[in-house]
Design a protein around this motif. Structure first.
Motif, mmCIF file in Angstrom:
data_model
loop_
_atom_site.group_PDB
_atom_site.id
_atom_site.type_symbol
_atom_site.label_atom_id
_atom_site.label_comp_id
_atom_site.label_asym_id
_atom_site.label_seq_id
_atom_site.Cartn_x
_atom_site.Cartn_y
_atom_site.Cartn_z
ATOM 1 N N SER A 59 0.837 -1.207 0.000
ATOM 2 C CA SER A 59 0.000 0.000 0.000
ATOM 3 C C SER A 59 0.865 1.247 0.000
ATOM 4 C CB SER A 59 -0.929 -0.010 1.213
ATOM 5 O OG SER A 59 -1.777 -1.134 1.160
ATOM 6 N N GLN A 60 1.914 1.249 0.799
ATOM 7 C CA GLN A 60 2.814 2.405 0.829
ATOM 8 C C GLN A 60 3.513 2.606 -0.504
ATOM 9 O OE1 GLN A 60 5.467 1.919 4.107
ATOM 10 N NE2 GLN A 60 3.833 1.902 5.660
ATOM 11 N N ILE A 61 3.995 1.507 -1.082
ATOM 12 C CA ILE A 61 4.659 1.626 -2.382
ATOM 13 C C ILE A 61 3.696 2.146 -3.432
ATOM 14 C CG2 ILE A 61 5.782 0.288 -4.203
ATOM 15 C CD1 ILE A 61 6.880 -1.525 -2.006
ATOM 16 N N TRP A 62 2.465 1.695 -3.367
ATOM 17 C CA TRP A 62 1.461 2.157 -4.334
ATOM 18 C C TRP A 62 1.166 3.637 -4.164
ATOM 19 C CZ3 TRP A 62 -0.683 1.343 -8.733
ATOM 20 C CH2 TRP A 62 -1.897 1.937 -9.058
ATOM 21 N N ASP A 63 1.057 4.104 -2.943
ATOM 22 C CA ASP A 63 0.803 5.521 -2.710
ATOM 23 C C ASP A 63 1.954 6.376 -3.223
ATOM 24 O OD1 ASP A 63 -1.584 4.843 -1.561
ATOM 25 O OD2 ASP A 63 -0.789 4.822 0.504
ATOM 26 N N LYS A 64 3.180 5.922 -3.001
ATOM 27 C CA LYS A 64 4.335 6.710 -3.452
ATOM 28 C C LYS A 64 4.445 6.738 -4.970
ATOM 29 C CE LYS A 64 7.163 5.881 0.646
ATOM 30 N NZ LYS A 64 8.411 5.259 1.176
ATOM 31 N N SER A 65 4.110 5.648 -5.608
ATOM 32 C CA SER A 65 4.275 5.597 -7.069
ATOM 33 C C SER A 65 3.043 6.087 -7.816
ATOM 34 C CB SER A 65 4.565 4.163 -7.490
ATOM 35 O OG SER A 65 3.523 3.304 -7.085
ATOM 36 N N LYS A 66 1.992 6.453 -7.082
ATOM 37 C CA LYS A 66 0.769 6.890 -7.765
ATOM 38 C C LYS A 66 1.007 8.164 -8.554
ATOM 39 C CE LYS A 66 -2.831 6.224 -5.289
ATOM 40 N NZ LYS A 66 -3.907 6.413 -4.286
ATOM 41 N N GLY A 67 1.750 9.093 -7.962
ATOM 42 C CA GLY A 67 2.021 10.357 -8.660
ATOM 43 C C GLY A 67 2.876 10.150 -9.898
ATOM 44 N N ARG A 68 3.870 9.274 -9.794
ATOM 45 C CA ARG A 68 4.709 8.999 -10.952
ATOM 46 C C ARG A 68 3.920 8.358 -12.074
ATOM 47 N NH1 ARG A 68 9.929 6.350 -7.829
ATOM 48 N NH2 ARG A 68 10.463 8.195 -6.576
ATOM 49 N N ILE A 69 2.994 7.513 -11.714
ATOM 50 C CA ILE A 69 2.163 6.898 -12.747
ATOM 51 C C ILE A 69 1.283 7.934 -13.434
ATOM 52 C CG2 ILE A 69 0.323 5.218 -13.125
ATOM 53 C CD1 ILE A 69 1.488 3.583 -10.846
ATOM 54 N N LYS A 70 0.758 8.898 -12.651
ATOM 55 C CA LYS A 70 -0.065 9.973 -13.245
ATOM 56 C C LYS A 70 0.748 10.811 -14.205
ATOM 57 C CE LYS A 70 -3.598 10.579 -9.682
ATOM 58 N NZ LYS A 70 -4.184 11.511 -8.704
ATOM 59 N N ASP A 71 1.974 11.193 -13.807
ATOM 60 C CA ASP A 71 2.830 11.982 -14.691
ATOM 61 C C ASP A 71 3.165 11.231 -15.973
ATOM 62 O OD1 ASP A 71 2.784 13.969 -12.818
ATOM 63 O OD2 ASP A 71 4.721 13.417 -11.908
ATOM 64 N N ALA A 72 3.349 9.923 -15.837
ATOM 65 C CA ALA A 72 3.662 9.146 -17.026
ATOM 66 C C ALA A 72 2.471 9.050 -17.965
ATOM 67 C CB ALA A 72 4.129 7.750 -16.632
#
Length: 401
Positions: free
Chosen positions: A316-329
């Protein structure tokens, strides 16, 4: 309506019979009803119901010792008790109408006593199921057998003892004759001879049992296919080296096995090689077992570490941190003015440079723009020469530059 019950409180009597102890036990059979055709002397007078008891003795033989030889007192007593004047024919024996025991005789060499011999004796013992059969076995001596048939593996004494311990045998005749005569049958009071129906050719005779068959005293038994003394000997000869190595390994000497010095060394070397192979295989199997066990332990440890690092909470923590990077991509920021939205700044400049190099040189007017502080004076220079490559210069002159 008939019901039966066993009474174990009845008296038991022990009677020896050629190594067999017979346990006689009375069994009470209760029959309800007055229409039963039974002996009314067994009527129960203590009860008013019509119950009648019939006592049937049960003979349970128990083998407790080997069968006697024909010269033993037990066999002699059995033979003297037989009234041989009462002749028994085949029909009487089959129907069970015999005034005495039926004495059946069978003979053979019985070398390397095996299941085929035992089955032949069993058939002779049960050749007349409705009569009581007394089975006599005749076995030839070494001297007679070696002269008429050939070498034996076991001695005659060993063969006698092997036969004695077969459960179907009642008496043994040692040094039996090769061909049965009338005097021999009279001496041992033999009623029938049981043997394989195939004619037995021996010593210039078409069938040694021919006279017995003509007298009507022969009963046939079936031969057991697939097993014989000759077959067993052939298997031993075929694997001679294997059995010699086996006995050497068990402590027999080369002299006892009639093996030469060189063959002894060869066989012992082969035993050592086989022993080393066996040990090596065992070590490999142990190593394989340890490797598999260690691999299972390491795999379990790896799975536990993986779950600790990438468990539900950590994921869950990893997903929250990478959510923004996925949006930018997926949704990049808007590009600078004058550029294509789908191209970055560097890609835009690269495309422009490629276009300049790919397109043919064009004739352009070369001008030099000079701008003052007030932007009042502008001069345009238009060169007349067109043979030079087109160059465009634009320069702004400001105060201080």
């Amino acid at each position: 309506m008939t019901s039966r019950k066993r009474s174990h409180e009845a008296s038991k009597t022990e009677t020896p019979n050629n190594g067999l102890s017979s346990s006689l036990e009375e069994v009470n059979v209760v029959i309800n009803g007055s229409n039963s055709s039974i002996d009314h002397s067994y009527q129960d007078n203590d009860t008013k119901s019509d119950q009648y008891y019939i006592r049937y003795p049960i003979n349970r033989p128990t083998i407790c010792k080997p069968a006697p030889y024909s010269t033993d007192p037990e066999a002699i007593a059995e033979r003297e008790a037989c009234d041989y004047s009462q002749r028994i024919n085949v029909d009487m024996a089959r129907n069970g109408n015999c005034p005495r025991k039926v004495r059946v005789y069978t003979d053979g060499i019985y070398d390397l006593f095996h299941q085929g011999h035992a089955r032949q004796m069993m058939q002779a013992k049960n050749v007349f199921p409705n009569s009581q059969v007394y089975l006599i076995i005749g076995c030839c001596s070494d001297e007679l057998t070696h002269s008429l048939k050939g070498r034996t593996v076991m001695t005659d004494v060993e063969r006698y003892e092997a036969i004695r311990h077969c459960r179907y045998v009642d008496e043994i005749i040692r040094d039996a004759p090769w061909k049965i005569s009338d005097e021999f049958m009279e001496k041992y009071k033999i009623d029938f001879v049981a043997q394989d129906s195939t004619p037995y050719v021996s010593n210039g005779c078409d069938d040694v049992y021919k006279e017995i068959k003509e007298k009507g005293c022969f009963v046939a038994t079936e031969r057991t296919e697939g097993v014989s003394t000759s077959g067993i000997v052939a298997r031993i000869v075929k694997d001679y080296d294997l059995y010699v190595r086996r006995n050497l390994q068990r402590g027999y000497t080369a002299k006892e096995l009639n093996v030469s010095f060189l063959n002894e060394k060869k066989f012992r070397l082969q035993n050592k090689i086989d022993e080393m192979k066996h040990k090596g295989k065992k070590v490999i199997d142990d190593v394989k077992g340890d490797f598999i066990q260690k691999w299972e332990e390491k795999s379990n440890e790896f799975i536990r570490t993986f779950l600790m690092l990438f468990g539900r909470d950590n994921l869950s923590q990893i997903w929250d941190k990478s959510k923004g990077r996925i949006k930018d991509a997926l949704h990049p920021r808007s590009p600078t003015r004058g550029m294509s939205p789908s191209l970055s700044e560097e890609d835009h400049y690269d495309n422009q440079r490629d276009q300049r190099h790919d397109s043919p040189p064009a004739k352009r007017a070369h001008h030099l723009s000079l701008t003052s502080d007030d932007d009042e004076d502008e001069e345009f220079l238009s060169p007349t020469a067109t043979t030079f490559p087109s160059l465009g210069f634009t320069r702004s002159i400001r105060d201080g530059h």
